[in-house]
Design a protein around this motif. Structure first.
Motif, mmCIF file in Angstrom:
data_model
loop_
_atom_site.group_PDB
_atom_site.id
_atom_site.type_symbol
_atom_site.label_atom_id
_atom_site.label_comp_id
_atom_site.label_asym_id
_atom_site.label_seq_id
_atom_site.Cartn_x
_atom_site.Cartn_y
_atom_site.Cartn_z
ATOM 1 N N ALA A 180 -7.655 -4.033 3.539
ATOM 2 C CA ALA A 180 -6.961 -2.804 3.582
ATOM 3 C C ALA A 180 -7.017 -2.185 4.767
ATOM 4 C CB ALA A 180 -7.857 -2.048 2.339
ATOM 5 N N SER A 181 -6.266 -0.923 4.733
ATOM 6 C CA SER A 181 -6.304 -0.209 5.871
ATOM 7 C C SER A 181 -5.568 -1.079 7.168
ATOM 8 C CB SER A 181 -7.443 0.503 6.302
ATOM 9 O OG SER A 181 -7.444 1.430 7.474
ATOM 10 N N ARG A 198 -9.480 1.350 9.709
ATOM 11 C CA ARG A 198 -10.222 2.821 10.057
ATOM 12 C C ARG A 198 -11.547 2.319 10.729
ATOM 13 N NH1 ARG A 198 -9.828 6.839 4.766
ATOM 14 N NH2 ARG A 198 -7.754 6.278 4.305
ATOM 15 N N ASP A 255 0.796 -1.227 0.026
ATOM 16 C CA ASP A 255 -0.026 -0.009 0.101
ATOM 17 C C ASP A 255 0.697 1.286 -0.043
ATOM 18 O OD1 ASP A 255 -2.571 1.134 0.099
ATOM 19 O OD2 ASP A 255 -2.651 1.187 2.117
ATOM 20 N N THR A 305 -1.213 -1.169 -4.197
ATOM 21 C CA THR A 305 -2.457 -0.325 -4.012
ATOM 22 C C THR A 305 -1.902 1.150 -3.931
ATOM 23 O OG1 THR A 305 -2.748 -1.037 -1.938
ATOM 24 C CG2 THR A 305 -3.906 -2.198 -3.459
ATOM 25 N N ASN A 350 -3.738 5.184 -3.563
ATOM 26 C CA ASN A 350 -5.189 6.160 -3.454
ATOM 27 C C ASN A 350 -4.655 7.547 -3.599
ATOM 28 O OD1 ASN A 350 -4.304 7.090 -0.876
ATOM 29 N ND2 ASN A 350 -5.002 5.223 0.236
ATOM 30 N N ILE A 370 -2.171 8.882 -1.034
ATOM 31 C CA ILE A 370 -0.899 8.104 -1.416
ATOM 32 C C ILE A 370 -0.144 8.929 -2.263
ATOM 33 C CG2 ILE A 370 0.554 5.973 -2.121
ATOM 34 C CD1 ILE A 370 -1.421 4.437 -0.290
ATOM 35 N N ARG A 403 -2.963 -2.139 9.648
ATOM 36 C CA ARG A 403 -2.050 -1.083 10.453
ATOM 37 C C ARG A 403 -1.106 -2.034 11.376
ATOM 38 N NH1 ARG A 403 -5.636 2.923 11.484
ATOM 39 N NH2 ARG A 403 -6.428 3.752 9.340
ATOM 40 N N LYS A 434 -9.375 1.431 -9.474
ATOM 41 C CA LYS A 434 -10.165 1.563 -8.047
ATOM 42 C C LYS A 434 -11.074 2.673 -8.188
ATOM 43 C CE LYS A 434 -7.730 1.463 -3.469
ATOM 44 N NZ LYS A 434 -6.564 1.865 -2.685
ATOM 45 N N PHE A 465 -11.798 -1.739 4.905
ATOM 46 C CA PHE A 465 -10.755 -0.903 5.667
ATOM 47 C C PHE A 465 -10.970 -1.338 7.166
ATOM 48 C CE2 PHE A 465 -9.659 3.147 2.932
ATOM 49 C CZ PHE A 465 -9.752 2.183 1.706
ATOM 50 N N THR A 502 -3.409 -5.546 1.658
ATOM 51 C CA THR A 502 -2.584 -4.621 1.332
ATOM 52 C C THR A 502 -1.992 -3.753 2.597
ATOM 53 O OG1 THR A 502 -2.011 -2.707 -0.113
ATOM 54 C CG2 THR A 502 -4.288 -2.826 0.740
HETATM 55 C C1 E4P Z 1 -6.199 0.747 0.373
HETATM 56 O O1 E4P Z 1 -6.406 0.177 -0.804
HETATM 57 C C2 E4P Z 1 -6.036 2.099 0.994
HETATM 58 O O2 E4P Z 1 -5.198 2.501 0.132
HETATM 59 C C3 E4P Z 1 -5.426 1.777 2.280
HETATM 60 O O3 E4P Z 1 -5.368 0.480 2.740
HETATM 61 C C4 E4P Z 1 -6.104 2.708 3.228
HETATM 62 O O4 E4P Z 1 -5.400 2.663 4.342
HETATM 63 P P1 E4P Z 1 -5.309 3.715 5.820
HETATM 64 O O5 E4P Z 1 -6.454 3.739 6.290
HETATM 65 O O6 E4P Z 1 -4.191 3.489 6.704
HETATM 66 O O7 E4P Z 1 -5.194 5.138 4.864
#
Ligand code: E4P
Length: 218
Positions: A164-165, A132, A6, A26, A28, A31, A167, A83, A129, A184
C-alpha cells in the motif's frame, strides 16, 4: 499479483474493471473525505461494480465502538473487507472477525513485527505503507521483503501482503519481483505501467508505414 485500486472514484473503478485491471478496491477515511460522498452507500456502489475485496475502514479507535462499526460495515456486502488499524484494538477486532469468516485488512503497517501480529490475528491482508516509509527516508520496499520472508517461514499463515501507499510503477514492479500477493495504487499509477517511449515511437512508425501500403483491414 492482484491489482487493487486505491480510490473511491466510481468512474475510475469502472474504467479499470473494463480494462481487466481490477481485482479489488481499497478506501480509507481520507479517500472517503475527498469523495464528498456518504460512506455506506458509496461502499455499496463499489461492491456492486467490483466482485473482489472492497476495503472499508472503521472510524473509531476504541475496541467496543470499532467492533460495532465493523458489524455495520460487514453487512454492506459479502465482498467487504473490514479495514482496521494496526493497534491492539484493531487486532482484537481482526481476530474476532477473521474467526467468524470475515475478511480483514490490517492497515497502517510500518514494521515486520506489526505484520507478524496481523498474521497471528488471522488477517486476510496486511497493508505495509511503502510510500510513507520512503517519505521519511526508510526503504519502504525493504519492509515488503522482510514480511514476505517471515510469512514464507510459516505456511500456516494465510495473510496476503497488500503493498500500500504505492506512489510509482517501480513500487509495483519491485514488489511483484519479490512475490507480493497484492498491491493497491491510485489508478493513475496503475496506468503508468502502460507507458514506454519505445512503444509510442514504434507505434507511430507502424501507423505511418501502414498508411504507405494504402491497405485497410476492414
Ligand atoms: C491503503 O490501503 C491506503 O489507503 C493507501 O495506500 C495509503 O496511501 P497514501 O500513503 O498515498 O495515502
Amino acid at each position: 499479483m492482484k491489482f487493487f485500486a486505491d480510490t473511491s472514484d466510481i468512474d475510475e473503478i469502472k474504467d479499470l474493471a473494463d480494462y481487466g485491471l481490477l481485482d479489488g478496491v481499497t478506501t480509507n477515511p481520507s479517500i472517503i473525505a475527498k469523495s464528498g460522498r456518504e460512506f455506506i452507500p458509496l461502499i455499496k456502489e463499489i461492491c456492486e461494480i467490483c466482485d473482489g475485496p472492497v476495503s472499508a475502514e472503521v472510524a473509531s479507535t476504541d475496541y467496543a465502538t470499532m467492533r460495532k462499526e465493523a458489524e455495520v460495515l460487514r453487512k454492506i456486502a459479502d465482498n467487504v473487507a473490514i479495514k482496521v488499524p494496526l493497534t491492539p484494538a484493531g487486532l482484537k477486532t481482526c481476530k474476532e472477525l477473521s474467526d467468524d469468516g470475515t475478511m480483514v485488512n490490517v492497515t497502517l503497517c510500518f514494521s515486520a513485527g506489526q505484520a507478524l501480529l496481523a498474521a497471528k490475528a488471522g488477517a486476510a491482508f496486511i497493508s505495509p505503507f511503502v510510500g510513507r516509509l520512503d517519505d521519511i527516508s526508510y526503504q519502504g520496499l525493504d519492509l515488503i521483503a522482510d514480511i514476505l520472508t517471515i510469512y514464507d517461514n510459516y505456511p500456516q499463515y494465510d495473510t496476503e501482503v497488500l503493498v500500500a501507499s504505492v506512489r510509482n510503477p517501480m513500487h509495483i514492479i519491485e514488489s511483484a519481483k519479490m512475490g507480493a500477493h497484492v498491491m493497491t495504487a491510485p489508478p493513475k499509477v496503475i496506468k503508468q505501467l502502460y507507458n514506454h517511449p519505445l512503444t509510442d515511437k514504434g507505434l507511430a512508425a507502424f501507423v505511418e508505414d501502414w498508411k504507405k501500403t494504402g491497405q485497410s483491414i476492414l
